[in-house]
Design a protein around this motif. Structure first.
Motif, PDB file in Angstrom:
ATOM      1  N   GLN A 110       0.617  -1.158  -0.079  1.00  0.00           N
ATOM      2  CA  GLN A 110      -0.070   0.021  -0.108  1.00  0.00           C
ATOM      3  C   GLN A 110       0.881   1.064  -0.118  1.00  0.00           C
ATOM      4  O   GLN A 110       2.091   1.332   0.593  1.00  0.00           O
ATOM      5  CB  GLN A 110      -0.363   0.937   0.941  1.00  0.00           C
ATOM      6  N   GLN A 111       0.490   2.535  -0.588  1.00  0.00           N
ATOM      7  CA  GLN A 111       0.899   3.224  -0.432  1.00  0.00           C
ATOM      8  C   GLN A 111       1.334   3.929   1.171  1.00  0.00           C
ATOM      9  O   GLN A 111       0.563   4.157   1.559  1.00  0.00           O
ATOM     10  CB  GLN A 111       0.570   4.696  -1.080  1.00  0.00           C
ATOM     11  N   PRO A 112       2.476   4.236   1.549  1.00  0.00           N
ATOM     12  CA  PRO A 112       2.714   4.370   2.763  1.00  0.00           C
ATOM     13  C   PRO A 112       2.686   5.426   3.532  1.00  0.00           C
ATOM     14  O   PRO A 112       2.237   6.938   2.630  1.00  0.00           O
ATOM     15  CB  PRO A 112       4.149   4.243   3.342  1.00  0.00           C
ATOM     16  N   ASP A 113       2.752   5.745   4.224  1.00  0.00           N
ATOM     17  CA  ASP A 113       2.124   7.652   5.117  1.00  0.00           C
ATOM     18  C   ASP A 113       3.268   8.133   5.194  1.00  0.00           C
ATOM     19  O   ASP A 113       4.813   8.282   5.347  1.00  0.00           O
ATOM     20  CB  ASP A 113       1.931   7.181   6.988  1.00  0.00           C
ATOM     21  N   ALA A 114       3.131   9.246   4.404  1.00  0.00           N
ATOM     22  CA  ALA A 114       4.287  10.329   3.708  1.00  0.00           C
ATOM     23  C   ALA A 114       4.951  10.546   4.974  1.00  0.00           C
ATOM     24  O   ALA A 114       6.832  10.858   4.728  1.00  0.00           O
ATOM     25  CB  ALA A 114       3.902  11.192   2.687  1.00  0.00           C
ATOM     26  N   VAL A 115       4.255  11.332   6.052  1.00  0.00           N
ATOM     27  CA  VAL A 115       5.207  10.964   7.274  1.00  0.00           C
ATOM     28  C   VAL A 115       6.077  10.168   7.621  1.00  0.00           C
ATOM     29  O   VAL A 115       7.459  10.663   7.580  1.00  0.00           O
ATOM     30  CB  VAL A 115       4.462  12.604   8.350  1.00  0.00           C
ATOM     31  N   ALA A 116       5.744   8.541   7.530  1.00  0.00           N
ATOM     32  CA  ALA A 116       6.617   8.001   8.123  1.00  0.00           C
ATOM     33  C   ALA A 116       7.671   7.891   7.115  1.00  0.00           C
ATOM     34  O   ALA A 116       8.719   7.755   7.785  1.00  0.00           O
ATOM     35  CB  ALA A 116       5.815   6.763   7.879  1.00  0.00           C
ATOM     36  N   VAL A 117       7.465   8.147   5.995  1.00  0.00           N
ATOM     37  CA  VAL A 117       8.417   8.090   4.933  1.00  0.00           C
ATOM     38  C   VAL A 117       9.428   9.028   5.620  1.00  0.00           C
ATOM     39  O   VAL A 117      10.754   8.789   5.149  1.00  0.00           O
ATOM     40  CB  VAL A 117       8.347   7.943   3.288  1.00  0.00           C
ATOM     41  N   GLU A 118       9.182  10.461   5.029  1.00  0.00           N
ATOM     42  CA  GLU A 118      10.181  11.413   5.544  1.00  0.00           C
ATOM     43  C   GLU A 118      10.839  10.913   7.124  1.00  0.00           C
ATOM     44  O   GLU A 118      11.989  11.322   6.708  1.00  0.00           O
ATOM     45  CB  GLU A 118       9.202  12.677   5.233  1.00  0.00           C
ATOM     46  N   ALA A 119      10.438  10.660   7.573  1.00  0.00           N
ATOM     47  CA  ALA A 119      10.875  10.299   9.611  1.00  0.00           C
ATOM     48  C   ALA A 119      11.879   9.118   8.504  1.00  0.00           C
ATOM     49  O   ALA A 119      13.276   9.138   9.801  1.00  0.00           O
ATOM     50  CB  ALA A 119       9.566   9.593  10.357  1.00  0.00           C
ATOM     51  N   LEU A 120      11.483   8.339   8.280  1.00  0.00           N
ATOM     52  CA  LEU A 120      12.951   7.865   7.910  1.00  0.00           C
ATOM     53  C   LEU A 120      14.563   8.245   6.996  1.00  0.00           C
ATOM     54  O   LEU A 120      15.154   7.733   7.946  1.00  0.00           O
ATOM     55  CB  LEU A 120      11.929   6.188   7.137  1.00  0.00           C
ATOM     56  N   ILE A 121      13.270   8.680   6.000  1.00  0.00           N
ATOM     57  CA  ILE A 121      14.339   9.285   5.438  1.00  0.00           C
ATOM     58  C   ILE A 121      15.414  10.351   6.443  1.00  0.00           C
ATOM     59  O   ILE A 121      16.697  10.214   6.395  1.00  0.00           O
ATOM     60  CB  ILE A 121      13.893  10.217   4.309  1.00  0.00           C
TER      61      ILE A 121
END
Length: 184
Positions: A110-121
């Protein structure tokens, strides 16, 4: 009838050994049509008109019943594979791009939460040299120095992004796309 690719996770890694001829036989026996594989890592090309989400469930169930372990299945069209190659910001020519073996597209459930992706990056920027970017149900990742030395394992990514995924490098994706185009 659409030609699709199913990326099956956990195939021929960590003790989950399957001969591709056995995988083709199991899927054909379960009613899937025009089944073929690319490489020995769970890349299955097939013909089907059913909803991809339903196909993913059926593929996962078939693998578990036939081989006794859980796998994840990510079904994509030829155009989606082409986009996973063409829109990967770390793939291309020139010194700013990674090698085809190190640059991956991780297909997500599924499309992950953009905030979670940014936090990971952001968090990983201080830890390693890998580069990450988000696409449409795909995470682009340049492992730079290799998958084996990275902290960004599939388990870590799934936990952080709260969705399942399976990765393929650019070399594999190009082979898969070529086979899909020759059988179209």
């Amino acid at each position: 009838m659409a030609r699709l690719v199913a990326f099956l996770g956990s195939i021929n890694v960590g003790g989950n050994r399957i001969k591709m001829v056995d995988l083709v036989a199991a899927l054909t026996g379960a009613g899937f049509r025009d089944v073929s594989t690319v490489a020995a890592s769970g890349n299955v090309i097939l013909t089907d008109e059913r909803d991809p989400a339903m196909l993913e469930i059926q593929l996962e169930s078939t693998v578990q019943q036939a081989f006794g372990f859980k796998s994840c299945a990510m079904v994509r069209t030829r155009d989606q594979i082409r986009a996973a190659i063409d829109t990967n910001p770390f793939h291309g020519t020139g010194p700013e791009h990674g090698s085809d073996k190190m640059v991956h597209s991780i297909f997500l459930s599924q499309q992950p939460d953009a905030v979670a992706v940014e936090a990971l990056i952001e968090e990983h920027a201080a830890k390693g040299s890998e580069r990450l970017a988000l696409g449409d149900r795909v995470l682009f990742l340049d492992y730079v120095h290799g998958v084996g030395v990275s902290d960004l394992s599939n388990k870590v990514l799934e936990r952080r992004l709260r969705c399942r995924g399976t990765a393929r490098n650019m070399t594999s994706l190009k082979r898969i796309l070529a086979k899909m185009e020759e059988t179209a």
